[in-house]
Design a protein around this motif. Structure first.
Motif, PDB file in Angstrom:
ATOM      1  N   LEU A 169      49.495  34.880  27.832  1.00 62.95           N
ATOM      2  CA  LEU A 169      49.096  35.868  28.835  1.00 62.95           C
ATOM      3  C   LEU A 169      49.932  35.753  30.106  1.00 62.95           C
ATOM      4  O   LEU A 169      50.487  36.744  30.596  1.00 62.95           O
ATOM      5  CB  LEU A 169      47.614  35.700  29.166  1.00 62.95           C
ATOM      6  CG  LEU A 169      46.635  36.026  28.039  1.00 62.95           C
ATOM      7  CD1 LEU A 169      45.216  35.670  28.449  1.00 62.95           C
ATOM      8  CD2 LEU A 169      46.722  37.489  27.658  1.00 62.95           C
ATOM      9  N   VAL A 170      50.022  34.535  30.644  1.00 68.50           N
ATOM     10  CA  VAL A 170      50.774  34.357  31.890  1.00 68.50           C
ATOM     11  C   VAL A 170      52.250  34.654  31.677  1.00 68.50           C
ATOM     12  O   VAL A 170      52.887  35.333  32.488  1.00 68.50           O
ATOM     13  CB  VAL A 170      50.583  32.922  32.425  1.00 68.50           C
ATOM     14  CG1 VAL A 170      51.427  32.706  33.674  1.00 68.50           C
ATOM     15  CG2 VAL A 170      49.117  32.653  32.731  1.00 68.50           C
ATOM     16  N   GLY A 171      52.809  34.167  30.568  1.00 65.77           N
ATOM     17  CA  GLY A 171      54.230  34.404  30.291  1.00 65.77           C
ATOM     18  C   GLY A 171      54.568  35.874  30.141  1.00 65.77           C
ATOM     19  O   GLY A 171      55.618  36.335  30.594  1.00 65.77           O
ATOM     20  N   THR A 194      49.071  35.575  38.950  1.00 70.18           N
ATOM     21  CA  THR A 194      47.860  34.854  38.560  1.00 70.18           C
ATOM     22  C   THR A 194      47.065  35.749  37.620  1.00 70.18           C
ATOM     23  O   THR A 194      46.781  36.897  37.957  1.00 70.18           O
ATOM     24  CB  THR A 194      46.990  34.507  39.787  1.00 70.18           C
ATOM     25  OG1 THR A 194      47.725  33.626  40.654  1.00 70.18           O
ATOM     26  CG2 THR A 194      45.702  33.827  39.368  1.00 70.18           C
ATOM     27  N   VAL A 195      46.753  35.239  36.430  1.00 71.75           N
ATOM     28  CA  VAL A 195      45.921  35.981  35.478  1.00 71.75           C
ATOM     29  C   VAL A 195      44.496  35.441  35.591  1.00 71.75           C
ATOM     30  O   VAL A 195      44.283  34.230  35.607  1.00 71.75           O
ATOM     31  CB  VAL A 195      46.444  35.828  34.040  1.00 71.75           C
ATOM     32  CG1 VAL A 195      45.555  36.601  33.066  1.00 71.75           C
ATOM     33  CG2 VAL A 195      47.890  36.330  33.951  1.00 71.75           C
ATOM     34  N   VAL A 196      43.529  36.346  35.675  1.00 77.68           N
ATOM     35  CA  VAL A 196      42.125  35.969  35.844  1.00 77.68           C
ATOM     36  C   VAL A 196      41.320  36.534  34.687  1.00 77.68           C
ATOM     37  O   VAL A 196      41.466  37.706  34.320  1.00 77.68           O
ATOM     38  CB  VAL A 196      41.563  36.497  37.182  1.00 77.68           C
ATOM     39  CG1 VAL A 196      40.083  36.175  37.312  1.00 77.68           C
ATOM     40  CG2 VAL A 196      42.337  35.897  38.345  1.00 77.68           C
ATOM     41  N   ASP A 197      40.485  35.694  34.092  1.00 79.80           N
ATOM     42  CA  ASP A 197      39.646  36.116  32.973  1.00 79.80           C
ATOM     43  C   ASP A 197      38.379  36.779  33.493  1.00 79.80           C
ATOM     44  O   ASP A 197      37.433  36.114  33.913  1.00 79.80           O
ATOM     45  CB  ASP A 197      39.291  34.903  32.101  1.00 79.80           C
ATOM     46  CG  ASP A 197      38.526  35.309  30.849  1.00 79.80           C
ATOM     47  OD1 ASP A 197      38.640  36.476  30.444  1.00 79.80           O
ATOM     48  OD2 ASP A 197      37.815  34.450  30.286  1.00 79.80           O
ATOM     49  N   ALA A 198      38.369  38.108  33.493  1.00 77.12           N
ATOM     50  CA  ALA A 198      37.205  38.883  33.936  1.00 77.12           C
ATOM     51  C   ALA A 198      37.329  40.289  33.354  1.00 77.12           C
ATOM     52  O   ALA A 198      38.438  40.815  33.232  1.00 77.12           O
ATOM     53  CB  ALA A 198      37.121  38.945  35.461  1.00 77.12           C
ATOM     54  N   PRO A 199      36.195  40.929  32.997  1.00 78.38           N
ATOM     55  CA  PRO A 199      36.234  42.264  32.389  1.00 78.38           C
ATOM     56  C   PRO A 199      36.445  43.364  33.424  1.00 78.38           C
ATOM     57  O   PRO A 199      35.742  44.386  33.415  1.00 78.38           O
ATOM     58  CB  PRO A 199      34.864  42.363  31.717  1.00 78.38           C
ATOM     59  CG  PRO A 199      33.968  41.550  32.596  1.00 78.38           C
ATOM     60  CD  PRO A 199      34.820  40.398  33.075  1.00 78.38           C
ATOM     61  N   VAL A 213      46.225  39.748  38.061  1.00 74.74           N
ATOM     62  CA  VAL A 213      45.999  40.655  36.931  1.00 74.74           C
ATOM     63  C   VAL A 213      44.766  40.176  36.180  1.00 74.74           C
ATOM     64  O   VAL A 213      44.648  38.986  35.860  1.00 74.74           O
ATOM     65  CB  VAL A 213      47.203  40.685  35.971  1.00 74.74           C
ATOM     66  CG1 VAL A 213      46.950  41.688  34.847  1.00 74.74           C
ATOM     67  CG2 VAL A 213      48.489  41.017  36.701  1.00 74.74           C
ATOM     68  N   TYR A 214      43.845  41.085  35.886  1.00 80.37           N
ATOM     69  CA  TYR A 214      42.628  40.741  35.175  1.00 80.37           C
ATOM     70  C   TYR A 214      42.779  41.026  33.676  1.00 80.37           C
ATOM     71  O   TYR A 214      43.439  42.002  33.280  1.00 80.37           O
ATOM     72  CB  TYR A 214      41.444  41.524  35.739  1.00 80.37           C
ATOM     73  CG  TYR A 214      41.049  41.070  37.121  1.00 80.37           C
ATOM     74  CD1 TYR A 214      40.142  40.029  37.296  1.00 80.37           C
ATOM     75  CD2 TYR A 214      41.608  41.650  38.253  1.00 80.37           C
ATOM     76  CE1 TYR A 214      39.789  39.584  38.560  1.00 80.37           C
ATOM     77  CE2 TYR A 214      41.269  41.212  39.533  1.00 80.37           C
ATOM     78  CZ  TYR A 214      40.358  40.185  39.671  1.00 80.37           C
ATOM     79  OH  TYR A 214      40.026  39.736  40.925  1.00 80.37           O
ATOM     80  N   THR A 215      42.147  40.185  32.859  1.00 77.07           N
ATOM     81  CA  THR A 215      42.231  40.374  31.415  1.00 77.07           C
ATOM     82  C   THR A 215      41.617  41.703  30.988  1.00 77.07           C
ATOM     83  O   THR A 215      42.000  42.257  29.959  1.00 77.07           O
ATOM     84  CB  THR A 215      41.527  39.218  30.676  1.00 77.07           C
ATOM     85  OG1 THR A 215      40.185  39.075  31.172  1.00 77.07           O
ATOM     86  CG2 THR A 215      42.272  37.903  30.880  1.00 77.07           C
ATOM     87  N   GLY A 216      40.684  42.228  31.786  1.00 79.03           N
ATOM     88  CA  GLY A 216      40.110  43.532  31.462  1.00 79.03           C
ATOM     89  C   GLY A 216      41.155  44.625  31.438  1.00 79.03           C
ATOM     90  O   GLY A 216      41.100  45.542  30.603  1.00 79.03           O
ATOM     91  N   LEU A 217      42.132  44.542  32.327  1.00 77.31           N
ATOM     92  CA  LEU A 217      43.203  45.534  32.350  1.00 77.31           C
ATOM     93  C   LEU A 217      44.112  45.357  31.133  1.00 77.31           C
ATOM     94  O   LEU A 217      44.529  46.339  30.514  1.00 77.31           O
ATOM     95  CB  LEU A 217      44.005  45.407  33.643  1.00 77.31           C
ATOM     96  CG  LEU A 217      45.124  46.432  33.835  1.00 77.31           C
ATOM     97  CD1 LEU A 217      45.195  46.889  35.285  1.00 77.31           C
ATOM     98  CD2 LEU A 217      46.481  45.873  33.426  1.00 77.31           C
ATOM     99  N   ILE A 218      44.419  44.117  30.801  1.00 79.34           N
ATOM    100  CA  ILE A 218      45.296  43.856  29.650  1.00 79.34           C
ATOM    101  C   ILE A 218      44.666  44.396  28.375  1.00 79.34           C
ATOM    102  O   ILE A 218      45.334  45.029  27.544  1.00 79.34           O
ATOM    103  CB  ILE A 218      45.575  42.343  29.535  1.00 79.34           C
ATOM    104  CG1 ILE A 218      46.330  41.852  30.778  1.00 79.34           C
ATOM    105  CG2 ILE A 218      46.361  42.035  28.267  1.00 79.34           C
ATOM    106  CD1 ILE A 218      46.479  40.345  30.853  1.00 79.34           C
ATOM    107  N   LYS A 219      43.351  44.172  28.206  1.00 74.75           N
ATOM    108  CA  LYS A 219      42.667  44.645  27.001  1.00 74.75           C
ATOM    109  C   LYS A 219      42.588  46.167  26.944  1.00 74.75           C
ATOM    110  O   LYS A 219      42.538  46.753  25.855  1.00 74.75           O
ATOM    111  CB  LYS A 219      41.263  44.037  26.939  1.00 74.75           C
ATOM    112  CG  LYS A 219      41.259  42.543  26.629  1.00 74.75           C
ATOM    113  CD  LYS A 219      39.858  42.002  26.477  1.00 74.75           C
ATOM    114  CE  LYS A 219      39.148  41.871  27.805  1.00 74.75           C
ATOM    115  NZ  LYS A 219      37.842  41.170  27.679  1.00 74.75           N
TER     116      LYS A 219
END
Length: 392
Positions: A169-171, A194-199, A213-219
């Motif tokens: 994720l970070v890479g 910084t990647v943060v695990d949050a929806p 960047v939030y994982t909710g955006l990535i998903k």
């Protein structure tokens, strides 16, 4: 030399709670402290770094190497006794502290003068012109101010979730940023992800280049170019210095006047408060449109299609409606339909240069975003109030 004793205290990880009251004695070779529970500490004069502050502004702090031990007292006569006991190095530090105190008094006097001028301007109905001038003045500040401001804001803000150290994720986020970074408007920004695990379907870039960047955006994204489009938009806010403009627009008359004379003390203090309340990353309609266009230009130069951001907006519109209130980063933005149309028009007018494949397995990235693996994550400690309190 006689031993002289003062009431004070100390900071040390070796005492319960990290802080304790203490009797401080000035001996031949250094400071000696004893707590009410009988714990003893010693700090040689040669290792002592002095600082003045505290609530009263009169407390003298004696820091040891690495600040692992700090002794302090504000009892009358402590500084004079230090000068007599500690020798020339201590005397020189006390002299420099006296100069710093005079500078602070001068600054306070300047604040009073600026406040009086501000009152006059207010009575003349010129406050709006003053703030317009302050907004323009931030663009003349060195980029080092952006970096300092972004660092302070990052410390003050809550991340609303644990930081992620998953290398996939970070890479991936760092790879997208590095593709865009050579094409930013102003040099000297230091982009850090910084990647943060949050929806949370969100990303933002603080002044100076601190990106979250939030994982909710990535998903939510269906291909990496869509996330690159979001990142280019957020990076554009930093390169266009919208955060500094936001502070200037929120500033009172004194801070506005300070900006006109290139004094950034009030700017930095206000940045921390705005960051704590989430105002620093909330922009107006004109700033959002400008960031869209600047981000599109970065995407084109990086060999990526700016229509990818329009695609991501279409996904959001499909899932949440035109202006989803649940998404904080869109709450004050122009409507998604308008932004999609403008970005697609821009993409049609100017196709990107020969694109180099990103080489990213997006399905794999999304799998990691759905389960960042606890072994790769660390708890966020940026919540306001979680930092250890210090008397300085």
């Amino acid at each position: 030399m006689e031993t002289i004793e003062f009431q004070g205290g100390l900071f040390s990880d070796e005492v319960q709670g990290g802080r304790a009251g203490a009797r401080i004695r000035l001996g031949l070779e250094g400071l000696e402290a004893e707590t009410p529970t009988g714990e003893r500490f010693r700090l040689p004069y040669a290792d002592c770094q002095l600082e003045q502050g505290g609530a009263s502004g009169k407390m003298i702090f004696c820091h040891g190497p690495g600040r692992r031990l700090t002794l302090f007292s504000e009892q009358k006569g402590f500084a004079e006794a230090l000068a007599r006991s500690g020798g020339d190095p201590i005397v020189e530090q006390l002299k420099r502290m006296g100069l710093a105190a005079r500078k602070e008094r001068n600054r306070y006097t300047l604040q009073i003068v600026l406040g009086l001028v501000a009152m006059v301007l207010l009575t003349m109905g010129a406050f709006r012109l003053l703030k317009m001038g302050a907004t323009r003045a931030v663009h003349a500040l060195p980029v080092s101010v952006d970096r300092k401001l972004g660092g302070l804001a990052m410390e003050a803000m809550s991340l609303d979730g644990p930081k992620v150290t998953d290398p996939v994720l970070v890479g991936t986020m760092e790879k997208l940023v590095s593709r865009l970074e050579p094409h930013v408007r102003i040099p000297g920004l230091e982009f850090q992800v910084t990647v943060v695990d949050a929806p949370i379907v969100n990303a933002y870039c603080l002044p100076g280049g601190r990106i979250v960047v939030y994982t909710g955006l990535i998903k939510a994204a269906r291909r990496p170019e869509q996330v690159a489009g979001v990142l280019s938009h957020e990076m554009a806010h930093a390169t266009l210095r919208h955060g500094l403009e936001r502070i200037a627009q929120s500033a009172g008359a004194v801070v506005a006047l300070e900006l006109l004379i290139q004094d950034v003390g009030g700017l930095l203090a206000m940045a921390v408060e705005l960051a704590r309340h989430g105002v620093l990353t909330s922009y107006g309609r004109e700033q959002e449109t400008a960031a869209d266009m600047e981000g599109a230009e970065m995407m084109l130069k990086a060999g990526m299609d700016p229509a990818a951001l329009a695609e991501f907006f279409a996904i959001l519109q499909e899932q949440h409606g035109d202006v989803p209130d649940s998404l904080a980063w869109l709450s004050s933005h122009p409507q998604l339909s308008e932004r999609q149309a403008e970005l697609r028009r821009r993409a049609e007018l100017s196709r990107p240069a020969a694109a180099e494949p990103l080489g990213i397995d997006w399905d794999e990235v999304v799998r990691h975003a759905k389960d960042p693996q606890s072994k790769h994550s660390v708890d966020s400690k940026t919540q306001v109030g979680e930092h250890p309190a210090r008397a300085e």
